[in-house]
Design a protein around this motif. Structure first.
Motif, short mmCIF file in Angstrom:
data_model
loop_
_atom_site.label_atom_id
_atom_site.label_comp_id
_atom_site.label_asym_id
_atom_site.label_seq_id
_atom_site.Cartn_x
_atom_site.Cartn_y
_atom_site.Cartn_z
N UNK A 1 56.72 17.54 11.92
CA UNK A 1 55.88 17.43 13.00
C UNK A 1 56.58 16.15 13.88
N UNK A 2 56.09 14.98 12.63
CA UNK A 2 56.42 13.80 12.61
C UNK A 2 58.24 13.62 12.89
N UNK A 3 58.82 14.17 12.61
CA UNK A 3 60.21 13.45 12.97
C UNK A 3 60.64 14.32 13.89
N UNK A 4 59.89 15.23 14.24
CA UNK A 4 60.28 15.86 15.44
C UNK A 4 59.53 14.93 16.90
N UNK A 5 58.72 14.67 16.51
CA UNK A 5 58.16 13.51 17.71
C UNK A 5 58.85 12.02 17.89
N UNK A 6 59.38 11.68 16.52
CA UNK A 6 60.21 10.72 16.61
C UNK A 6 61.69 10.88 17.05
N UNK A 179 47.72 21.47 17.91
CA UNK A 179 47.85 20.69 17.22
C UNK A 179 46.34 19.63 17.49
N UNK A 180 45.97 19.25 15.99
CA UNK A 180 45.01 18.18 16.29
C UNK A 180 45.64 16.74 15.64
N UNK A 181 45.22 15.55 16.27
CA UNK A 181 45.92 14.16 15.82
C UNK A 181 44.47 13.30 15.83
N UNK A 182 44.55 12.68 14.30
CA UNK A 182 43.37 11.42 14.47
C UNK A 182 43.53 10.85 13.81
N UNK A 183 44.71 10.13 14.74
CA UNK A 183 44.56 8.69 14.85
C UNK A 183 44.14 7.36 16.07
N UNK A 184 44.34 6.84 16.49
CA UNK A 184 43.42 5.60 17.72
C UNK A 184 42.48 5.01 16.70
N UNK A 185 41.43 4.53 17.99
CA UNK A 185 40.33 3.52 17.24
C UNK A 185 39.32 3.26 18.34
N UNK A 223 50.56 7.80 22.01
CA UNK A 223 49.61 7.06 22.94
C UNK A 223 48.25 6.91 21.36
N UNK A 224 48.35 7.65 20.73
CA UNK A 224 47.02 7.87 19.82
C UNK A 224 46.96 6.68 18.52
N UNK A 225 48.81 6.69 17.88
CA UNK A 225 49.14 6.06 17.43
C UNK A 225 49.00 4.38 17.43
N UNK A 226 49.82 4.48 18.69
CA UNK A 226 50.07 2.43 19.16
C UNK A 226 48.73 2.16 19.54
N UNK A 227 47.04 3.20 20.04
CA UNK A 227 46.28 2.15 19.63
C UNK A 227 45.89 1.85 18.47
N UNK A 250 57.97 -1.53 20.45
CA UNK A 250 57.95 -1.67 19.13
C UNK A 250 57.93 -0.15 18.23
N UNK A 251 57.40 0.24 18.46
CA UNK A 251 57.36 1.97 17.73
C UNK A 251 58.00 2.19 17.22
N UNK A 252 57.84 2.29 15.78
CA UNK A 252 59.12 2.62 14.88
C UNK A 252 58.84 4.26 14.81
N UNK A 253 60.60 5.00 14.07
CA UNK A 253 60.19 6.30 13.79
C UNK A 253 60.14 5.75 12.42
N UNK A 254 59.59 5.09 11.24
CA UNK A 254 58.87 4.92 10.39
C UNK A 254 57.44 4.77 10.83
N UNK A 255 56.90 4.25 11.87
CA UNK A 255 55.22 4.41 11.30
C UNK A 255 55.24 5.12 12.75
N UNK A 256 55.67 6.55 12.96
CA UNK A 256 55.51 7.51 13.04
C UNK A 256 55.73 8.82 12.21
N UNK A 257 56.23 8.64 11.45
CA UNK A 257 56.64 9.32 10.12
C UNK A 257 55.19 8.99 9.26
N UNK A 258 55.05 7.62 8.93
CA UNK A 258 54.19 7.61 7.59
C UNK A 258 52.99 7.67 8.07
N UNK A 259 52.80 6.96 9.35
CA UNK A 259 50.90 7.10 9.74
C UNK A 259 50.21 7.48 10.57
N UNK A 260 51.59 8.68 10.96
CA UNK A 260 50.52 9.78 12.14
C UNK A 260 50.25 10.67 11.25
#
Length: 269
Positions: A1-6, A179-185, A223-227, A250-260
């Protein structure tokens, strides 16, 4: 799913969809900057005389009812009906659902136009499911996102919308999966209009007009990961807001694939 979002983010930056925002006075500058930073193109038209022409050239519409009056209510409903007739995907942000008769009546009418996606906090989603059971404190939530899951599922079934519930954990409910997303601050809650910004970004992804569920997931996730990333280098709410625009840009595919932190689930029933 991370690659799909990227891949969807890459496509958004390539296409630069025009997103028609009918949003509140507090959120206008924030959402316009966020849309530009991510690669979309915002337009903010509130005159009924212009709406049909603007929607005919837009890829999506976002309706945010935060700063509401009677004229705005009529114009927003006209825009929703126009978007539906044109086949233009649209997002409903039900800010302050449950706090007044005017707001609840408008939301009832807007829901009848079958928004492509709905994004709100837990209290707003609970109110949309049952206006007499609102648990809002003004426009802030007094409930956890997981408390609104059943209400979100009810809304999804009733209107066919992708339902996005914002909170410590974000939930996106589609027809066949969630889907559940557990990123953010936690710091994100101290910056006004970040929920509105999430709705605008969901609108930008819906502008790709491919798969509404996947696009809603992408909008919430980005938005959650960027935050979360922006908060790592923020001294407080002010620097978080500035950092957020830079992070979206600047959000990159690497950040989405590694940190999401994201997971997809099938409904149990």
């Amino acid at each position: 799913m991370e690659q799909q979002i990227s891949d969807l983010l890459h496509e958004l930056r390539r296409v630069a969809p025009l997103v028609h925002n009918m949003t509140n006075y507090v959120a206008m500058n924030n959402t316009a900057n966020a849309l530009l930073a991510i690669g979309a193109s915002p337009v903010m038209v509130h005159s009924r005389a212009e709406i049909k022409e603007v929607l005919e050239i837009s890829q999506s519409l976002v309706i945010n009812i935060g700063t509401l009056d009677e004229n705005a209510a009529e114009t927003m409903l006209f825009a929703a009906k126009t978007a539906k007739s044109l086949g233009c995907p649209w997002v409903l942000d039900p800010v302050g659902a449950g706090i007044s008769k005017l707001r609840n009546e408008l939301l009832t009418d807007l829901l009848a136009q079958e928004p492509t996606a709905i994004r709100g906090n837990a209290s707003e989603i609970l109110a949309l499911d049952n206006f007499s059971a609102s648990s809002s404190k003004g426009v802030d939530s007094t409930a956890d996102s997981q408390d609104a899951f059943t209400a979100g599922r009810n809304i999804q079934r009733a209107y066919g919308s992708q339902v996005c519930i914002s909170g410590a954990t974000d939930y996106i409910l589609g027809d066949k999966a969630w889907v559940e997303v557990k990123n953010g601050s936690p710091l994100m809650a101290k910056v006004t209009a970040l929920g509105c910004t999430a709705s605008a970004i969901v609108g930008a992804f819906l502008g790709l007009r491919k798969n509404p569920f996947e696009e809603a997931v992408a909008g919430v996730s980005v938005l959650s990961l960027a935050g979360e990333i922006a908060a790592l280098h923020a001294d407080g709410p002010g620097t978080l807001q500035v950092n957020l625009y830079d992070t979206l840009y600047n959000l990159s595919a690497d950040a989405l694939n590694l940190d999401l932190q994201i997971s997809e689930h099938a409904y149990s029933s």
